[in-house]
Design a protein around this motif. Structure first.
Motif, PDB file in Angstrom:
ATOM      1  N   ALA A  70       0.832  -1.212   0.000  1.00 19.97           N
ATOM      2  CA  ALA A  70       0.000   0.000   0.000  1.00 19.97           C
ATOM      3  C   ALA A  70       0.861   1.255   0.000  1.00 19.97           C
ATOM      4  O   ALA A  70       0.571   2.223  -0.730  1.00 19.97           O
ATOM      5  N   LEU A  71       1.932   1.255   0.773  1.00 21.73           N
ATOM      6  CA  LEU A  71       2.821   2.412   0.856  1.00 21.73           C
ATOM      7  C   LEU A  71       3.518   2.687  -0.475  1.00 21.73           C
ATOM      8  O   LEU A  71       3.556   3.829  -0.945  1.00 21.73           O
ATOM      9  N   ILE A  72       4.057   1.665  -1.096  1.00 17.63           N
ATOM     10  CA  ILE A  72       4.756   1.840  -2.374  1.00 17.63           C
ATOM     11  C   ILE A  72       3.785   2.271  -3.462  1.00 17.63           C
ATOM     12  O   ILE A  72       4.090   3.168  -4.254  1.00 17.63           O
ATOM     13  N   ARG A  73       2.597   1.675  -3.502  1.00 13.31           N
ATOM     14  CA  ARG A  73       1.591   2.051  -4.517  1.00 13.31           C
ATOM     15  C   ARG A  73       1.159   3.500  -4.338  1.00 13.31           C
ATOM     16  O   ARG A  73       0.949   4.212  -5.317  1.00 13.31           O
ATOM     17  N   ALA A  74       1.041   3.966  -3.086  1.00 17.19           N
ATOM     18  CA  ALA A  74       0.635   5.357  -2.828  1.00 17.19           C
ATOM     19  C   ALA A  74       1.774   6.336  -3.111  1.00 17.19           C
ATOM     20  O   ALA A  74       1.546   7.429  -3.629  1.00 17.19           O
ATOM     21  N   THR A  75       2.991   5.942  -2.783  1.00 15.44           N
ATOM     22  CA  THR A  75       4.150   6.823  -2.949  1.00 15.44           C
ATOM     23  C   THR A  75       4.588   6.938  -4.405  1.00 15.44           C
ATOM     24  O   THR A  75       4.972   8.021  -4.853  1.00 15.44           O
ATOM     25  N   ALA A  76       4.536   5.828  -5.125  1.00 15.10           N
ATOM     26  CA  ALA A  76       5.008   5.813  -6.522  1.00 15.10           C
ATOM     27  C   ALA A  76       4.010   5.047  -7.388  1.00 15.10           C
ATOM     28  O   ALA A  76       4.269   3.904  -7.781  1.00 15.10           O
ATOM     29  N   PRO A  77       2.873   5.671  -7.703  1.00 15.39           N
ATOM     30  CA  PRO A  77       1.863   4.975  -8.500  1.00 15.39           C
ATOM     31  C   PRO A  77       2.341   4.599  -9.908  1.00 15.39           C
ATOM     32  O   PRO A  77       1.751   3.735 -10.549  1.00 15.39           O
ATOM     33  N   GLU A  78       3.443   5.198 -10.353  1.00 20.40           N
ATOM     34  CA  GLU A  78       3.979   4.863 -11.673  1.00 20.40           C
ATOM     35  C   GLU A  78       4.688   3.506 -11.683  1.00 20.40           C
ATOM     36  O   GLU A  78       4.974   2.961 -12.753  1.00 20.40           O
ATOM     37  N   LEU A  79       4.972   2.963 -10.509  1.00 17.87           N
ATOM     38  CA  LEU A  79       5.580   1.634 -10.437  1.00 17.87           C
ATOM     39  C   LEU A  79       4.512   0.566 -10.624  1.00 17.87           C
ATOM     40  O   LEU A  79       3.434   0.652 -10.053  1.00 17.87           O
ATOM     41  N   SER A  80       4.837  -0.449 -11.401  1.00 19.55           N
ATOM     42  CA  SER A  80       3.917  -1.554 -11.668  1.00 19.55           C
ATOM     43  C   SER A  80       4.256  -2.728 -10.777  1.00 19.55           C
ATOM     44  O   SER A  80       5.398  -3.197 -10.777  1.00 19.55           O
ATOM     45  N   PRO A  81       3.281  -3.228 -10.023  1.00 17.14           N
ATOM     46  CA  PRO A  81       3.560  -4.411  -9.219  1.00 17.14           C
ATOM     47  C   PRO A  81       3.751  -5.633 -10.106  1.00 17.14           C
ATOM     48  O   PRO A  81       3.114  -5.749 -11.157  1.00 17.14           O
ATOM     49  N   ARG A  82       4.641  -6.514  -9.704  1.00 14.99           N
ATOM     50  CA  ARG A  82       4.882  -7.767 -10.407  1.00 14.99           C
ATOM     51  C   ARG A  82       5.635  -8.693  -9.457  1.00 14.99           C
ATOM     52  O   ARG A  82       6.106  -8.253  -8.417  1.00 14.99           O
ATOM     53  N   THR A  83       5.754  -9.941  -9.802  1.00 20.21           N
ATOM     54  CA  THR A  83       6.570 -10.819  -8.980  1.00 20.21           C
ATOM     55  C   THR A  83       7.959 -10.907  -9.601  1.00 20.21           C
ATOM     56  O   THR A  83       8.126 -10.730 -10.814  1.00 20.21           O
ATOM     57  N   TRP A  84       8.926 -11.160  -8.745  1.00 19.67           N
ATOM     58  CA  TRP A  84      10.321 -11.260  -9.171  1.00 19.67           C
ATOM     59  C   TRP A  84      10.963 -12.300  -8.269  1.00 19.67           C
ATOM     60  O   TRP A  84      11.059 -12.105  -7.069  1.00 19.67           O
ATOM     61  N   TYR A  85      11.355 -13.424  -8.830  1.00 27.80           N
ATOM     62  CA  TYR A  85      11.851 -14.560  -8.063  1.00 27.80           C
ATOM     63  C   TYR A  85      10.827 -14.986  -7.013  1.00 27.80           C
ATOM     64  O   TYR A  85      11.171 -15.392  -5.915  1.00 27.80           O
ATOM     65  N   GLY A  86       9.548 -14.833  -7.358  1.00 24.53           N
ATOM     66  CA  GLY A  86       8.470 -15.230  -6.462  1.00 24.53           C
ATOM     67  C   GLY A  86       8.221 -14.249  -5.331  1.00 24.53           C
ATOM     68  O   GLY A  86       7.497 -14.555  -4.388  1.00 24.53           O
ATOM     69  N   MET A  87       8.799 -13.058  -5.415  1.00 21.09           N
ATOM     70  CA  MET A  87       8.630 -12.050  -4.372  1.00 21.09           C
ATOM     71  C   MET A  87       7.878 -10.850  -4.941  1.00 21.09           C
ATOM     72  O   MET A  87       7.983 -10.564  -6.136  1.00 21.09           O
ATOM     73  N   PRO A  88       7.150 -10.127  -4.092  1.00 23.05           N
ATOM     74  CA  PRO A  88       6.524  -8.881  -4.557  1.00 23.05           C
ATOM     75  C   PRO A  88       7.604  -7.892  -4.983  1.00 23.05           C
ATOM     76  O   PRO A  88       8.600  -7.701  -4.285  1.00 23.05           O
ATOM     77  N   ALA A  89       7.407  -7.297  -6.138  1.00 17.19           N
ATOM     78  CA  ALA A  89       8.366  -6.323  -6.652  1.00 17.19           C
ATOM     79  C   ALA A  89       7.596  -5.212  -7.365  1.00 17.19           C
ATOM     80  O   ALA A  89       6.417  -5.369  -7.702  1.00 17.19           O
ATOM     81  N   TYR A  90       8.287  -4.120  -7.626  1.00 15.14           N
ATOM     82  CA  TYR A  90       7.664  -2.956  -8.249  1.00 15.14           C
ATOM     83  C   TYR A  90       8.616  -2.446  -9.319  1.00 15.14           C
ATOM     84  O   TYR A  90       9.796  -2.218  -9.056  1.00 15.14           O
ATOM     85  N   ALA A  91       8.084  -2.312 -10.532  1.00  9.84           N
ATOM     86  CA  ALA A  91       8.938  -2.033 -11.682  1.00  9.84           C
ATOM     87  C   ALA A  91       8.514  -0.774 -12.423  1.00  9.84           C
ATOM     88  O   ALA A  91       7.345  -0.376 -12.398  1.00  9.84           O
ATOM     89  N   LYS A  92       9.475  -0.186 -13.088  1.00 14.83           N
ATOM     90  CA  LYS A  92       9.239   0.945 -13.993  1.00 14.83           C
ATOM     91  C   LYS A  92       9.808   0.524 -15.339  1.00 14.83           C
ATOM     92  O   LYS A  92      10.961   0.087 -15.414  1.00 14.83           O
ATOM     93  N   ASP A  93       9.001   0.657 -16.375  1.00 13.75           N
ATOM     94  CA  ASP A  93       9.416   0.241 -17.718  1.00 13.75           C
ATOM     95  C   ASP A  93       9.901  -1.206 -17.715  1.00 13.75           C
ATOM     96  O   ASP A  93      10.921  -1.545 -18.327  1.00 13.75           O
ATOM     97  N   ASP A  94       9.204  -2.052 -16.989  1.00 12.40           N
ATOM     98  CA  ASP A  94       9.472  -3.494 -16.868  1.00 12.40           C
ATOM     99  C   ASP A  94      10.814  -3.817 -16.218  1.00 12.40           C
ATOM    100  O   ASP A  94      11.311  -4.924 -16.321  1.00 12.40           O
ATOM    101  N   LYS A  95      11.421  -2.856 -15.543  1.00 13.06           N
ATOM    102  CA  LYS A  95      12.676  -3.068 -14.814  1.00 13.06           C
ATOM    103  C   LYS A  95      12.391  -2.919 -13.325  1.00 13.06           C
ATOM    104  O   LYS A  95      11.890  -1.886 -12.878  1.00 13.06           O
TER     105      LYS A  95
END
Length: 153
Positions: A70-95
Motif C-alpha cells: 500500500a505504501l509503495i503504490r501510494a508513494t510511486a503509482p507509476e511503479l507496476s507491481p509484479r513478482t520477481w523470483y516469487g517475491m513482490p516487486a515494483y517495476a518501472k518500464d518493466d525493470k
C-alpha cells in the motif's frame, strides 16, 4: 572418445569438501523466476500476482508486505507491481526498482526491502540498497516513502 570429450579437463577441488551449492529456498526462487519469464506478457496482471504471493506468506510477513504494498503504490503509482523470483516487486518500464523479501522465504530473522540498480539511490561512491525490516512503525514507513521517492528521481 569424441573430440569434444577429449578437450574437456577435469575440475579439481581446492578445499577437499563438496560444495553445498544453492539452498532449497534459492532453487525454489530460481524456479519461480523461470516460470515468471515463461509467463511473460501472458501474466499481465501483476497486481493480482503480487497480492497472491502476499496472501501465501505467514501472518507476520503478510502484514508487513500488505503495508509495504500500500505504501509503495501510494508513494510511486507509476511503479507496476509484479513478482520477481516469487517475491513482490515494483517495476518501472518493466525493470524492477524495489522488492520485498519476506523473512520466512529464506528462513532469516528479518524481512528485506531491496532496491535494484535501476533505483536512483546513489549517494557518493557507496550507498545501501537492502534494508532489514523487523517491524513497520510510522518512522520506518516515512523513511521507506522517502527512499521510494528518491529511487524514482
Amino acid at each position: 572418445m569424441s573430440a569434444k570429450r577429449a578437450t574437456q579437463k577435469a575440475v579439481k577441488r581446492t578445499t577437499g569438501k563438496a560444495s553445498k551449492g544453492f539452498t532449497d529456498e534459492e532453487r525454489a526462487a530460481m524456479r519461480e523466476r523461470a516460470r515468471e519469464l515463461k509467463a511473460g506478457a501472458a501474466k499481465a496482471d501483476g497486481e493480482k500476482a503480487v497480492l497472491e504471493k502476499i496472501a501465501e506468506m505467514p501472518p507476520a510477513d503478510r502484514a508487513m508486505a500488505e503495508r509495504l504494498h500500500a505504501l509503495i503504490r501510494a508513494t510511486a503509482p507509476e511503479l507496476s507491481p509484479r513478482t520477481w523470483y516469487g517475491m513482490p516487486a515494483y517495476a518501472k518500464d518493466d525493470k524492477v526498482v524495489c522488492f520485498f523479501k519476506n523473512a520466512a522465504k529464506f528462513k532469516t530473522r528479518y524481512a528485506t526491502l531491496g532496491f535494484s540498480d535501476k533505483a536512483n539511490l546513489d549517494d557518493g561512491h557507496m550507498w545501501p540498497t537492502d534494508f532489514a525490516l523487523m517491524e513497520l512503525t510510522a518512522a520506518e514507513e516515512k523513511r521507506i516513502a522517502a527512499l521510494v521517492k528518491k529511487a524514482m528521481r
